[in-house]
Design an enzyme around this catalytic site. Structure first.
Site, PDB file in Angstrom:
ATOM      1  N   ASP A  33       0.831  -1.215   0.000  1.00 17.61           N
ATOM      2  CA  ASP A  33       0.000   0.000   0.000  1.00 17.61           C
ATOM      3  C   ASP A  33       0.862   1.262   0.000  1.00 17.61           C
ATOM      4  O   ASP A  33       0.666   2.163   0.835  1.00 17.61           O
ATOM      5  CB  ASP A  33      -0.936   0.004   1.213  1.00 17.61           C
ATOM      6  CG  ASP A  33      -1.620  -1.326   1.450  1.00 17.61           C
ATOM      7  OD1 ASP A  33      -2.023  -1.956   0.470  1.00 17.61           O
ATOM      8  OD2 ASP A  33      -1.741  -1.733   2.628  1.00 17.61           O
ATOM      9  N   ASN A 172     -17.877  -6.445  -0.260  1.00 16.55           N
ATOM     10  CA  ASN A 172     -17.032  -6.036   0.859  1.00 16.55           C
ATOM     11  C   ASN A 172     -16.856  -4.528   0.924  1.00 16.55           C
ATOM     12  O   ASN A 172     -16.907  -3.939   2.007  1.00 16.55           O
ATOM     13  CB  ASN A 172     -15.666  -6.709   0.754  1.00 16.55           C
ATOM     14  CG  ASN A 172     -15.770  -8.218   0.827  1.00 16.55           C
ATOM     15  OD1 ASN A 172     -16.021  -8.869  -0.181  1.00 16.55           O
ATOM     16  ND2 ASN A 172     -15.618  -8.778   2.016  1.00 16.55           N
ATOM     17  N   GLU A 209     -11.247  -0.878  -3.693  1.00 21.13           N
ATOM     18  CA  GLU A 209     -10.531  -0.235  -2.588  1.00 21.13           C
ATOM     19  C   GLU A 209      -9.272   0.449  -3.117  1.00 21.13           C
ATOM     20  O   GLU A 209      -9.027   0.476  -4.326  1.00 21.13           O
ATOM     21  CB  GLU A 209     -10.154  -1.276  -1.530  1.00 21.13           C
ATOM     22  CG  GLU A 209      -9.174  -2.330  -2.016  1.00 21.13           C
ATOM     23  CD  GLU A 209      -8.839  -3.388  -0.974  1.00 21.13           C
ATOM     24  OE1 GLU A 209      -9.576  -3.504   0.031  1.00 21.13           O
ATOM     25  OE2 GLU A 209      -7.834  -4.105  -1.159  1.00 21.13           O
ATOM     26  N   HIS A 273      -3.015  -1.244  -5.157  1.00 19.13           N
ATOM     27  CA  HIS A 273      -2.947  -0.210  -4.117  1.00 19.13           C
ATOM     28  C   HIS A 273      -1.770   0.738  -4.366  1.00 19.13           C
ATOM     29  O   HIS A 273      -0.797   0.791  -3.626  1.00 19.13           O
ATOM     30  CB  HIS A 273      -2.864  -0.809  -2.731  1.00 19.13           C
ATOM     31  CG  HIS A 273      -3.402   0.137  -1.697  1.00 19.13           C
ATOM     32  ND1 HIS A 273      -4.367  -0.216  -0.784  1.00 19.13           N
ATOM     33  CD2 HIS A 273      -3.133   1.447  -1.462  1.00 19.13           C
ATOM     34  CE1 HIS A 273      -4.655   0.839  -0.019  1.00 19.13           C
ATOM     35  NE2 HIS A 273      -3.920   1.860  -0.431  1.00 19.13           N
ATOM     36  N   ARG A 307       4.681  -8.447  -0.095  1.00 20.95           N
ATOM     37  CA  ARG A 307       4.247  -7.472  -1.094  1.00 20.95           C
ATOM     38  C   ARG A 307       5.262  -6.335  -1.041  1.00 20.95           C
ATOM     39  O   ARG A 307       5.426  -5.677  -0.015  1.00 20.95           O
ATOM     40  CB  ARG A 307       2.839  -6.979  -0.792  1.00 20.95           C
ATOM     41  CG  ARG A 307       1.774  -8.047  -0.975  1.00 20.95           C
ATOM     42  CD  ARG A 307       0.379  -7.532  -0.694  1.00 20.95           C
ATOM     43  NE  ARG A 307       0.196  -7.183   0.707  1.00 20.95           N
ATOM     44  CZ  ARG A 307      -0.925  -6.642   1.189  1.00 20.95           C
ATOM     45  NH1 ARG A 307      -1.931  -6.360   0.394  1.00 20.95           N
ATOM     46  NH2 ARG A 307      -1.021  -6.373   2.475  1.00 20.95           N
TER      47      ARG A 307
END
Length: 332
Positions: A33, A172, A209, A273, A307
């Site tokens: 992120d 979600n 998101e 992200h 990640r």
């Protein structure tokens, strides 16, 4: 002898796979992120989710590439219990009306996925100094799972885009937008921008998101991420004219297909992200995003801390289209 030969070949092939994964371009290891704030052409701040999900770090450098060698400073740690005590996710640093703010998502030990957005404030000139004060949760019209708030300014107005669950729907999270009254309060009723209704947005989880905003060539772009956080994670794109009413959902165009997704040949799995930032010259856009170097994950993808933050150029065509370069390796 044949078995020995076959074994040797297997070892060599496995070593080759490891070498290829190791060679996959990475800017910062184990940081998901990623968010970058450009204060000026020689001042960049970086923050991201850490694998332990237990703290917020900031680092500073005179270039985007220099962030890789910058020493991170912990500016806030999770609580022992209650709100903000677990799953510290996706911090973002913003400068609003002369003060620094960090938006981040957090759960609590007692209920790990009671995820809400919280806000920190620092009035020091340098966000690595001074005191970070807790302002509490972002004040939203309804209480439900929400995260990934991002701020941007357009035509003198402050806007917030974030992901939140509509309890009346089966997904979600969807993306919402509103103008801000203050960094913690909305000035307008939230407007729904996008729901996970496309097949590629509903693999594993029904998710929209991780919004990130880029303004250029007379357009406002919002990238976002969708599906589960394994190799199915991918990026979509919303586009509006800079002259449009950004709170009118009919003025936004949603790409029908993902604009950036896994590429096995490039050891890029589950990209998403992201954040956008101008380079030191102020002329060229860069995109930071996270991805893994491998496809197969044991257990919950969120428990896999590999990640990594990657960086790539993001050309814009003459007619104002973002060129994500799905088949191209990362270059900067």
């Amino acid at each position: 002898m044949p078995k020995l030969f076959a074994g040797l070949i297997a070892v060599l092939m496995f070593g080759s796979v490891l070498a290829q994964a190791a060679d996959a371009p990475v800017l910062i290891l184990n940081r998901a992120d990623p968010w970058v704030y450009r204060e000026s052409g020689d001042s960049y701040y970086f923050t991201a989710s850490v694998p332990e999900f237990d703290r917020i770090e900031l680092r500073h450098a005179s270039s985007v590439q220099g962030l890789a060698q910058a020493t991170p400073k912990v500016v806030w740690r999770k609580k022992a219990k209650g709100p903000m005590s677990l799953n510290i996710w996706a911090p973002e640093l913003h400068r609003i009306n002369g003060a620094w703010y960090i938006y981040f998502a957090a759960g609590q030990v007692e209920e790990s996925f009671h995820i809400r957005t919280y806000v920190l404030k620092n009035t020091a000139a340098n966000p690595l100094q001074g005191e970070w004060r807790e302002l509490g949760p972002l004040q939203l019209p309804w209480d439900s799972f929400n995260l990934d708030a991002t701020h941007f300014q357009h035509n003198g107005q402050h806007y917030l885009v974030w992901a939140q669950q509509d309890k009346l729907k089966s997904y979600n999270s969807a993306l919402w937008i509103a103008r801000l009254k203050s960094p913690t309060e909305l000035a307008t009723v939230p407007v729904l921008l996008t729901e996970p209704v496309l097949d590629w947005e509903r693999i594993g989880y029904k998710v929209n998101e991780g919004p990130a905003v880029l303004q250029s060539h007379g357009k406002v772009f919002i990238s976002y991420s969708a599906s589960a956080t394994d190799h199915n994670y991918a990026m979509g794109l919303l586009t509006a004219s800079a002259d449009a009413d950004l709170l009118d959902p009919s003025h936004w165009h949603k790409a029908a297909e993902p604009v950036f997704y896994s590429n096995e040949q490039l050891q890029r799995f589950g990209p998403g992200h992201n954040s956008f930032v101008l380079d030191e010259s102020g002329q060229h856009w860069l995109m930071l995003y996270h991805a893994r170097n491998y496809k197969d994950i044991q257990g919950n993808p969120l428990a896999d801390g590999n990640r990594h933050t990657r960086l790539r150029q993001l050309p814009i065509s003459a007619n104002g289209e973002l060129q994500f370069g799905q088949q191209l390796p990362d270059r900067w």
